[in-house]
Structures are given as C-alpha cells and as structure tokens.
Design a protein around this motif. Structure first.
Motif, PDB file in Angstrom:
ATOM      1  N   GLY A  10       7.154  -1.477   2.835  1.00 14.71           N
ATOM      2  CA  GLY A  10       5.793  -2.286   2.747  1.00 14.71           C
ATOM      3  C   GLY A  10       5.644  -2.737   4.375  1.00 14.71           C
ATOM      4  O   GLY A  10       5.296  -3.936   4.577  1.00 14.71           O
ATOM      5  N   GLU A  12       3.627  -3.462   7.524  1.00 13.94           N
ATOM      6  CA  GLU A  12       2.231  -3.432   7.791  1.00 13.94           C
ATOM      7  C   GLU A  12       1.474  -2.400   8.462  1.00 13.94           C
ATOM      8  O   GLU A  12       2.407  -1.788   9.257  1.00 13.94           O
ATOM      9  CB  GLU A  12       1.858  -4.910   8.542  1.00 13.94           C
ATOM     10  N   PRO A  13       0.187  -2.132   8.403  1.00 13.04           N
ATOM     11  CA  PRO A  13      -0.516  -0.999   9.070  1.00 13.04           C
ATOM     12  C   PRO A  13      -0.419  -1.319  10.551  1.00 13.04           C
ATOM     13  O   PRO A  13      -0.731  -2.638  10.968  1.00 13.04           O
ATOM     14  CB  PRO A  13      -1.773  -0.831   8.305  1.00 13.04           C
ATOM     15  N   GLU A  34       1.806   0.567   5.236  1.00  9.73           N
ATOM     16  CA  GLU A  34       1.501   0.230   3.852  1.00  9.73           C
ATOM     17  C   GLU A  34       0.015  -0.140   3.726  1.00  9.73           C
ATOM     18  O   GLU A  34      -0.549  -1.134   4.501  1.00  9.73           O
ATOM     19  CB  GLU A  34       2.166  -0.889   3.230  1.00  9.73           C
ATOM     20  N   GLY A  35      -1.028   0.329   2.888  1.00 10.64           N
ATOM     21  CA  GLY A  35      -2.388   0.245   3.010  1.00 10.64           C
ATOM     22  C   GLY A  35      -3.020   1.173   3.879  1.00 10.64           C
ATOM     23  O   GLY A  35      -4.235   0.720   3.902  1.00 10.64           O
ATOM     24  N   SER A  36      -2.467   1.791   4.449  1.00  6.91           N
ATOM     25  CA  SER A  36      -3.326   2.969   5.226  1.00  6.91           C
ATOM     26  C   SER A  36      -4.366   3.679   4.428  1.00  6.91           C
ATOM     27  O   SER A  36      -5.469   4.048   5.212  1.00  6.91           O
ATOM     28  CB  SER A  36      -2.343   3.927   6.135  1.00  6.91           C
ATOM     29  N   ASP A  38      -6.040   2.542   1.872  1.00  5.69           N
ATOM     30  CA  ASP A  38      -7.295   1.643   1.768  1.00  5.69           C
ATOM     31  C   ASP A  38      -8.032   1.495   2.991  1.00  5.69           C
ATOM     32  O   ASP A  38      -9.155   1.352   2.845  1.00  5.69           O
ATOM     33  CB  ASP A  38      -6.539   0.258   1.452  1.00  5.69           C
ATOM     34  N   ILE A  39      -7.449   1.320   4.094  1.00  6.22           N
ATOM     35  CA  ILE A  39      -8.240   1.263   5.427  1.00  6.22           C
ATOM     36  C   ILE A  39      -8.863   2.410   5.594  1.00  6.22           C
ATOM     37  O   ILE A  39     -10.230   2.418   6.079  1.00  6.22           O
ATOM     38  CB  ILE A  39      -7.112   1.079   6.569  1.00  6.22           C
ATOM     39  N   LYS A  42     -11.985   2.206   3.364  1.00  2.18           N
ATOM     40  CA  LYS A  42     -13.122   1.562   3.899  1.00  2.18           C
ATOM     41  C   LYS A  42     -13.883   2.043   4.987  1.00  2.18           C
ATOM     42  O   LYS A  42     -15.093   1.677   4.945  1.00  2.18           O
ATOM     43  CB  LYS A  42     -12.194   0.119   4.518  1.00  2.18           C
ATOM     44  N   GLU A  86       5.693   7.162   6.271  1.00  2.00           N
ATOM     45  CA  GLU A  86       4.750   6.140   5.541  1.00  2.00           C
ATOM     46  C   GLU A  86       3.342   6.945   5.307  1.00  2.00           C
ATOM     47  O   GLU A  86       3.215   7.988   5.880  1.00  2.00           O
ATOM     48  CB  GLU A  86       4.560   5.096   6.337  1.00  2.00           C
ATOM     49  N   ASP A  87       2.544   6.310   4.476  1.00  2.00           N
ATOM     50  CA  ASP A  87       1.242   6.663   4.525  1.00  2.00           C
ATOM     51  C   ASP A  87       0.524   6.638   5.875  1.00  2.00           C
ATOM     52  O   ASP A  87       0.681   5.427   6.617  1.00  2.00           O
ATOM     53  CB  ASP A  87       0.395   5.869   3.484  1.00  2.00           C
ATOM     54  N   GLY A 111      -7.459  -4.614   8.496  1.00  2.00           N
ATOM     55  CA  GLY A 111      -5.913  -5.258   8.281  1.00  2.00           C
ATOM     56  C   GLY A 111      -4.891  -4.502   8.947  1.00  2.00           C
ATOM     57  O   GLY A 111      -3.821  -4.899   8.887  1.00  2.00           O
TER      58      GLY A 111
END
Length: 443
Positions: A10, A12-13, A34-36, A38-39, A42, A86-87, A111
């Motif tokens: 987890g 952060e990106p 994490e969350g790449s 989703d970014i 977007k 990671e992603d 983010g």
C-alpha cells in the motif's frame, strides 16, 4: 532481500519524469504505487491491456472531458510484473514543458506525489524485485561514460555479484548448520572427520573471499576511472603532453620555467576506460612560496594517483624513477633518449615533431589495461562491498582459530550477517538512503 512478510504494502503513488530535461520530442512520465490504476482511469478513461502500448487521450478528468492535456502512448504494468513490483504505468508524452507541467499537476490532483531520488528503484528493492548490488549496478549503468563502465555495471545489474554473494551465503548457511549440530549433539561421539570437514569448508570459503578482495581495486577503478599524474622537472614538456593527450590547448605552454603552478585535471577515455590526466607543477627546489605550494600539490597527486608519467628532457635523464612510473623522455629531436633507466624501459618522444607519441600512447594503454584487468570473476565495485567482505573474512578467520564450538558458531553468524548486508538481506536500513540517494529522480 526482505522477507515476503516484511515487504511493504500500500505505498502511496509517486510520479517522476524518467527522461532528461531539455528540448526533445518525447518525455516519459512514470507512476507507481497503490491506486495507480485509478489515477490512469481518471486521466485516460480506461486501462490499456497490460504491457501493450495504446494511444490514448489524457484529460484532467476524462469522465467529464475536462481540460485535454495531450495524446500519449500509454503502458500499463499491473503488479507484481513491473519494475517496482507495484501497479505502475508510463505516459509517453510530447516533451513540451507546458505539457509536462500540466500532466504533473493532474497527477497531483489525482492523488500522486513527486518521487524522491531513487524511489522507484528503492521500491523495486523493497518488493524483492532486485537486491542492493543490482540496484547499485543500475545507478552505475545510468552514470556510465565508458565501455568498461557500461560492461561492468551491466554485469552487476544482471546479477553477477548477487550470484557470487548469495552462493557464499548458501555455503555458509550449510556450514553454520553443521556447526550447530556439533554444538547440539556433543555426546553423540561424532567422528573427528566431521569437524575436520567443517573446518576445511570454512577455510575454502575464506580463501575465496580473500581472492575476491585481492583484486587490486580493479572494480572501483573502472567505476570511478583512473588517475594518472604527469610529473617531472620544469620545461620537460608536461603541459604539452597533456594538451596532446586531450587534443586541445588545455594547459598553458611556455618556455618560462614554473609556468604550471597548480594541478590541471582533464578527463579522457583511453582503452575503453575513463582516465583523468593531471598536469602538475615542475618538481624542483624553489624559494617562491606559490611555486613551492605547486610542488607540494604535485607530490600529493603523484602519491595518490593510479599511475605516474615521469617526464624528463633528452640529455637530462634522472638517476632514478618513481615507483611503477612510465618513463617518458621528451625532445629526442635534439638528443637521443636512454633505452632504459634501472631496468625500466623509456619511451622516447618529441612533442614538437610527433615522433614516438603513438608508441607512448600504446604504452599508456597497456598500463591502463593492466590496472583494470582481472581474473574474470565479478569485481568489487564499491567500498561498501569491500568493507562487508572484509568483515566476513575476519569472522571466518576467527572461527578457524577457535576450538570452542559455541564461539566458533558466533563468528560464523557474524560472517553470515556481513554477507547478508552485501545484498541487502539483513541490517541495511542505515545504508538505504546512501544507496538510493545517488539516483536521478525518475529512477
């Protein structure tokens, strides 16, 4: 490498420009964490197939069609099959500063945060994708300027040092297990050849590490480059030789003795190796305080260089030479040069006519190859490696001297810990900032 249950989750990106600054056609922006995914959704509205390039429009908010940023080639790397583990994704953008700035702003709004130097490679290490020696090899490969540096760094990236050090650690682990058996079963009347074999294995490993350490610093020399000092009396032609070697008028040449008062350092590539040539002040007795300081600095460079080019004029040969110096006799168009001085061959040259210069260059290249040649095994490339290997050897030698099994076992554990620091398996938190701080931001 870190144990699986200790690897971070987890994170952060982060993002960074992976290509250099300056005018270019393409700029590559890297994002990882994490969350790449989703970014990327977007910005582009969807995820392309993994590891397949797709041409997509980028928007500050693709869902609403707000603020078209660029049309980019997009690559999506889902974990764990990415550089960092990671992603992550890459955006191949048009390289206009306004485009790069707008995409960076959009990533922050989505983010992500700007990456620290070496953060992508540090994450690759933290997720077990590479070990410390491979990470250092990546840094050296990015910084490589010569063929020798490139080949050495690429070998390290490919795991040459990792394979060697892990092989030692595996053997030491078996040795340590055998030693523990001798401690745990002292009353089992184990035959004496068991301990004899154990000591033989320790001695063999110790000999291999000793051989690895006795490489003449060739790996460090290739990585940083060699330094050759040109030394000799005033007006011997030292500055002229420097200018000839570098192919330009880098140093002032004058018939006035003592013109060179400070050291002049110029880097060249010779025999595939980076060489720094240092032109020093003429060596002589002087009452001039400035020239005397120049002579002192000249001697400092002579003492701390990898090699010395000792120059003198034809007809004024010295009685002795500096240790391992390349002897060069200039102005052979005026007087003949001696063939040898105390068993050392002399290169006769005339910088004015060019006679003998090609032979001198061949002699210098031979010296360079000798200083960087090795047995064929992967060389030590950093002081950190040398210190850890020295520590392991010290512990193994102590183990060989000890008869008490418990004490011998403790020395073997210390040796194992030292080997673990080489690849980053144990005790490396205090050196991670140093290792990864040398990287550029996008790596």
């Amino acid at each position: 490498m870190p144990l699986p249950d200790s690897r971070p989750t987890g994170l952060e990106p982060v993002f960074a420009l992976a290509t250099g600054n300056g005018r270019a056609a393409i700029a590559i922006m890297r994002v990882s964490g994490e969350g790449s995914g989703d970014i990327l959704r977007k910005l582009s509205g969807k995820l392309p197939p993994p590891r397949r390039a797709a041409l997509l429009g980028l928007w500050r908010d693709a869902a609403s069609g707000e603020d078209h940023l660029d049309d980019a080639l997009v690559l999506w790397f889902p974990s764990p099959n990415s550089y960092t583990g990671e992603d992550s994704f890459e955006l191949h953008l048009h390289a206009g500063p306004a485009v790069i700035s707008a995409v960076a702003d959009a990533l922050v709004e989505a983010g992500a945060r700007p990456a620290e130097p070496g953060e992508f490679t540090r994450r690759a290490f933290m997720h077990g994708r590479i070990d410390l020696t491979e990470a250092e090899g990546i840094a050296d490969l990015i910084a490589s300027e010569t063929e020798a540096q490139r080949r050495q760094a690429l070998s390290q990236v490919d795991g040459a040092l990792s394979t060697l050090y892990r092989g030692w650690a595996d053997r030491l682990r078996i040795i340590l297990a055998q030693q523990e058996a001798l401690i745990d079963f002292p009353d089992e009347d184990l035959p004496p050849e068991v301990e004899e074999g154990l000591l033989a294995e320790i001695a063999a490993l110790n000999d291999e590490i000793t051989t690895h350490l006795s490489d003449g610093n060739r790996g460090e020399r290739i990585r940083r480059g060699l330094v050759f000092a040109i030394a000799g009396p005033p007006n011997a032609g030292k500055s002229s030789l420097l200018n000839w070697l570098v192919g330009r008028d880098a140093a002032i040449v004058s018939s006035v003795a003592g013109t060179t008062r400070d050291a002049i350092e110029i880097a060249i590539v010779l025999a595939g190796t980076k060489i720094t040539i240092v032109d020093t002040a003429g060596l002589r007795e002087t009452t001039d305080p400035v020239e005397a300081e120049g002579v002192r600095r000249a001697m400092f460079h002579v003492e701390h260089s990898d090699g010395v080019i000792q120059m003198f004029e034809a007809g004024d040969a010295p009685d002795f030479l500096l240790p391992d110096a390349i002897a060069v006799c200039n102005k052979i168009d005026l007087h003949p040069a001696p063939a040898v001085i105390r068993d050392t061959p002399v290169s006769g040259i005339s910088i004015r006519t060019g006679e003998g210069l090609s032979h001198f260059q061949a002699t210098l290249e031979t010296k360079v190859r000798a200083l960087t040649a090795g047995s064929g095994g992967p060389p030590l490339t950093r002081a950190r490696h040398r210190a850890a290997a020295e520590e392991a050897r010290t512990s193994l030698e102590a183990a060989l001297r000890l008869d008490w099994p418990e004490m011998r076992g403790e020395e073997l554990r210390l040796a194992m810990r030292a080997l673990g620091r080489l690849t980053g398996e144990v005790g490396v938190e205090d050196i991670l900032d140093t290792v990864f701080g040398q990287f550029c931001i996008g790596k």
